[in-house]
Write a protein that holds these residues in place. Sequence first.
Motif, PDB file in Angstrom:
ATOM      1  N   SER A   4      80.003  23.441  21.887  1.00  0.00           N
ATOM      2  CA  SER A   4      79.485  22.110  21.605  1.00  0.00           C
ATOM      3  C   SER A   4      78.167  22.187  20.863  1.00  0.00           C
ATOM      4  O   SER A   4      77.308  23.004  21.167  1.00  0.00           O
ATOM      5  CB  SER A   4      79.262  21.346  22.898  1.00  0.00           C
ATOM      6  OG  SER A   4      78.496  20.207  22.627  1.00  0.00           O
ATOM      7  N   ARG A  32      74.737  18.186  32.046  1.00  0.00           N
ATOM      8  CA  ARG A  32      76.181  17.983  31.946  1.00  0.00           C
ATOM      9  C   ARG A  32      76.779  18.900  30.879  1.00  0.00           C
ATOM     10  O   ARG A  32      77.822  19.511  31.068  1.00  0.00           O
ATOM     11  CB  ARG A  32      76.442  16.511  31.593  1.00  0.00           C
ATOM     12  CG  ARG A  32      77.888  16.096  31.728  1.00  0.00           C
ATOM     13  CD  ARG A  32      78.097  14.659  31.228  1.00  0.00           C
ATOM     14  NE  ARG A  32      79.417  14.531  30.644  1.00  0.00           N
ATOM     15  CZ  ARG A  32      80.493  14.208  31.333  1.00  0.00           C
ATOM     16  NH1 ARG A  32      80.395  13.955  32.616  1.00  0.00           N
ATOM     17  NH2 ARG A  32      81.670  14.135  30.749  1.00  0.00           N
ATOM     18  N   GLN A  33      76.075  18.986  29.748  1.00  0.00           N
ATOM     19  CA  GLN A  33      76.572  19.809  28.646  1.00  0.00           C
ATOM     20  C   GLN A  33      76.550  21.291  29.011  1.00  0.00           C
ATOM     21  O   GLN A  33      77.447  22.038  28.637  1.00  0.00           O
ATOM     22  CB  GLN A  33      75.726  19.557  27.380  1.00  0.00           C
ATOM     23  CG  GLN A  33      76.365  20.117  26.116  1.00  0.00           C
ATOM     24  CD  GLN A  33      77.733  19.492  25.853  1.00  0.00           C
ATOM     25  OE1 GLN A  33      77.873  18.275  25.845  1.00  0.00           O
ATOM     26  NE2 GLN A  33      78.763  20.319  25.689  1.00  0.00           N
ATOM     27  N   LEU A  36      79.537  21.913  31.126  1.00  0.00           N
ATOM     28  CA  LEU A  36      80.742  21.900  30.286  1.00  0.00           C
ATOM     29  C   LEU A  36      80.894  23.207  29.514  1.00  0.00           C
ATOM     30  O   LEU A  36      81.988  23.770  29.445  1.00  0.00           O
ATOM     31  CB  LEU A  36      80.675  20.735  29.285  1.00  0.00           C
ATOM     32  CG  LEU A  36      81.144  19.371  29.771  1.00  0.00           C
ATOM     33  CD1 LEU A  36      81.078  18.367  28.633  1.00  0.00           C
ATOM     34  CD2 LEU A  36      82.576  19.455  30.306  1.00  0.00           C
ATOM     35  N   ASP A  37      79.808  23.698  28.946  1.00  0.00           N
ATOM     36  CA  ASP A  37      79.879  24.929  28.156  1.00  0.00           C
ATOM     37  C   ASP A  37      80.222  26.134  29.040  1.00  0.00           C
ATOM     38  O   ASP A  37      81.020  26.994  28.650  1.00  0.00           O
ATOM     39  CB  ASP A  37      78.557  25.164  27.407  1.00  0.00           C
ATOM     40  CG  ASP A  37      78.376  24.156  26.264  1.00  0.00           C
ATOM     41  OD1 ASP A  37      79.388  23.547  25.858  1.00  0.00           O
ATOM     42  OD2 ASP A  37      77.240  23.962  25.797  1.00  0.00           O
ATOM     43  N   ARG A  40      83.883  25.798  29.932  1.00  0.00           N
ATOM     44  CA  ARG A  40      84.720  26.150  28.780  1.00  0.00           C
ATOM     45  C   ARG A  40      84.849  27.679  28.681  1.00  0.00           C
ATOM     46  O   ARG A  40      85.939  28.208  28.528  1.00  0.00           O
ATOM     47  CB  ARG A  40      84.128  25.585  27.500  1.00  0.00           C
ATOM     48  CG  ARG A  40      84.861  26.062  26.235  1.00  0.00           C
ATOM     49  CD  ARG A  40      84.211  25.554  24.967  1.00  0.00           C
ATOM     50  NE  ARG A  40      84.282  24.107  24.893  1.00  0.00           N
ATOM     51  CZ  ARG A  40      83.264  23.286  25.057  1.00  0.00           C
ATOM     52  NH1 ARG A  40      82.058  23.761  25.292  1.00  0.00           N
ATOM     53  NH2 ARG A  40      83.441  21.989  24.969  1.00  0.00           N
ATOM     54  N   LEU A  77      86.437  18.362  35.422  1.00  0.00           N
ATOM     55  CA  LEU A  77      85.682  19.239  34.532  1.00  0.00           C
ATOM     56  C   LEU A  77      86.592  19.769  33.419  1.00  0.00           C
ATOM     57  O   LEU A  77      86.212  19.791  32.234  1.00  0.00           O
ATOM     58  CB  LEU A  77      85.128  20.395  35.379  1.00  0.00           C
ATOM     59  CG  LEU A  77      84.036  21.315  34.873  1.00  0.00           C
ATOM     60  CD1 LEU A  77      82.952  20.568  34.146  1.00  0.00           C
ATOM     61  CD2 LEU A  77      83.452  22.083  36.053  1.00  0.00           C
ATOM     62  N   ALA A  80      87.248  17.119  30.890  1.00  0.00           N
ATOM     63  CA  ALA A  80      86.092  16.847  30.029  1.00  0.00           C
ATOM     64  C   ALA A  80      85.987  17.905  28.923  1.00  0.00           C
ATOM     65  O   ALA A  80      85.715  17.579  27.762  1.00  0.00           O
ATOM     66  CB  ALA A  80      84.813  16.813  30.863  1.00  0.00           C
ATOM     67  N   VAL A  81      86.241  19.171  29.283  1.00  0.00           N
ATOM     68  CA  VAL A  81      86.250  20.245  28.285  1.00  0.00           C
ATOM     69  C   VAL A  81      87.337  19.975  27.254  1.00  0.00           C
ATOM     70  O   VAL A  81      87.118  20.045  26.037  1.00  0.00           O
ATOM     71  CB  VAL A  81      86.498  21.617  28.963  1.00  0.00           C
ATOM     72  CG1 VAL A  81      86.805  22.688  27.923  1.00  0.00           C
ATOM     73  CG2 VAL A  81      85.298  22.032  29.798  1.00  0.00           C
ATOM     74  N   GLU A  84      86.533  17.083  24.836  1.00  0.00           N
ATOM     75  CA  GLU A  84      85.532  17.470  23.852  1.00  0.00           C
ATOM     76  C   GLU A  84      86.138  18.412  22.807  1.00  0.00           C
ATOM     77  O   GLU A  84      85.910  18.252  21.605  1.00  0.00           O
ATOM     78  CB  GLU A  84      84.367  18.164  24.577  1.00  0.00           C
ATOM     79  CG  GLU A  84      83.100  18.254  23.747  1.00  0.00           C
ATOM     80  CD  GLU A  84      81.934  18.803  24.572  1.00  0.00           C
ATOM     81  OE1 GLU A  84      81.037  18.018  24.901  1.00  0.00           O
ATOM     82  OE2 GLU A  84      81.931  20.008  24.871  1.00  0.00           O
TER      83      GLU A  84
END
Lengths: 218, 218
Positions: A4, A32-33, A36-37, A40, A77, A80-81, A84
């Motif tokens: 991201s 949050r990011q 997510l990373d 991922r 989760l 969300a990945v 994105e």
Amino acid sequence: MRESASTASSVASTPSGEPRLNRRQAAKVRTRQKVLDAARNLFAERGYEPATIRDIAKGAGMSTGAVFANFQDKAELFEAVLTEDMAGLAETMQKGAGDGSTRDRLVNALSAGYHGSIDQLPLFQAIVARSWFQPVAAETRQRAATRSLTDVIAGILRQGVAAGELNQDADVPLLTELTWDAYLSNYRRAAYDGWTVDQLARHIGRQVDTLLAGVATK
Amino acid sequence: MRESASTASSVASTPSGEPRLNRRQAAKVRTRQKVLDAARNLFAERGYEPATIRDIAKGAGMSTGAVFANFQDKAELFEAVLTEDMAGLAETMQKGAGDGSTRDRLVNALSAGYHGSIDQLPLFQAIVARSWFQPVAAETRQRAATRSLTDVIAGILRQGVAAGELNQDADVPLLTELTWDAYLSNYRRAAYDGWTVDQLARHIGRQVDTLLAGVATK
């Protein structure tokens, strides 16, 4: 799929005129990011089932409590990945289409898709595997995320009809579906037969030729 | 997919001239089949992950030790169910093809496939989900099992070429692959959209029409 690119600062100074985030909101977006990373990376490395919230938290450098403050559970989760990454991949495909014939634009878009996702092949495998055995509500959300990709395919085909390269009565939704099924299925060649992006691109090229053979006007 | 029809007596008196099994061997075959049938029921009911050896043993009316005497682990048991069911389904498809045009034979065969498998839809979902995330060795064995089904499709297409209904230069392996991808993908409509066998059959009919449009000679 992509790492991201969004950071708190880019979110805070959004050019689209959305309200600027205050410091606390910006920190929340950053956290949050980060989750997510980390998620991922772990999903891409191990697949869905073996990835644990504990290890995701570890990868993000925070507590499991901090993860749960942002996401209800692993499934949320994962979605969300997925959302994105699919949005990023759709952009990659759209840009990759370039100019040229309908056939070339479609093949270029799909090849760009392989190029932009192959480094996270296990993540893609996990996504497809899960798509076959999940609650209906999760399936509905996943379809919405995937929709951005199939829209790129359908858009190229519709332009082909408008430009007279494809028959006026070409069944765009059906062709989109068949193209998407073939595109997706080819990832298994990468996973189990070690196919490279070039091999995938050549193969989807032949598949698109076959799919369009019945509707091309010349 | 089917409830297995084989019983110890049919095995013992094989008409193909294979050696007759003695009593102990026949009992072993019977036990193995009982485990397979119990496993099939449980996989179909719950999918792969949630099905336990303990519950499979319970369903077969035997101890977990007796299950393990026949199969190394759940994965091997799953593959054995898969192999048996794919062989049965290939037979169903082949018989379902009937007479008629290449298009009709192909659509009839695939429709027969849906008809013969829809009552064990979750098992099919589990099979496909697993096919996306499994060791290469398992994938190789699964491909061998699936091969019997794609061979039916390829056979019908080749006959179509031989009969002059399809172009001599039709790419049969590629068409087979595209047909199989579409066939498989449609199960998701049954799983998530509640499609009936009739809806699946109509849809694969339209897909086959699109796939053959470029290679039909008339």
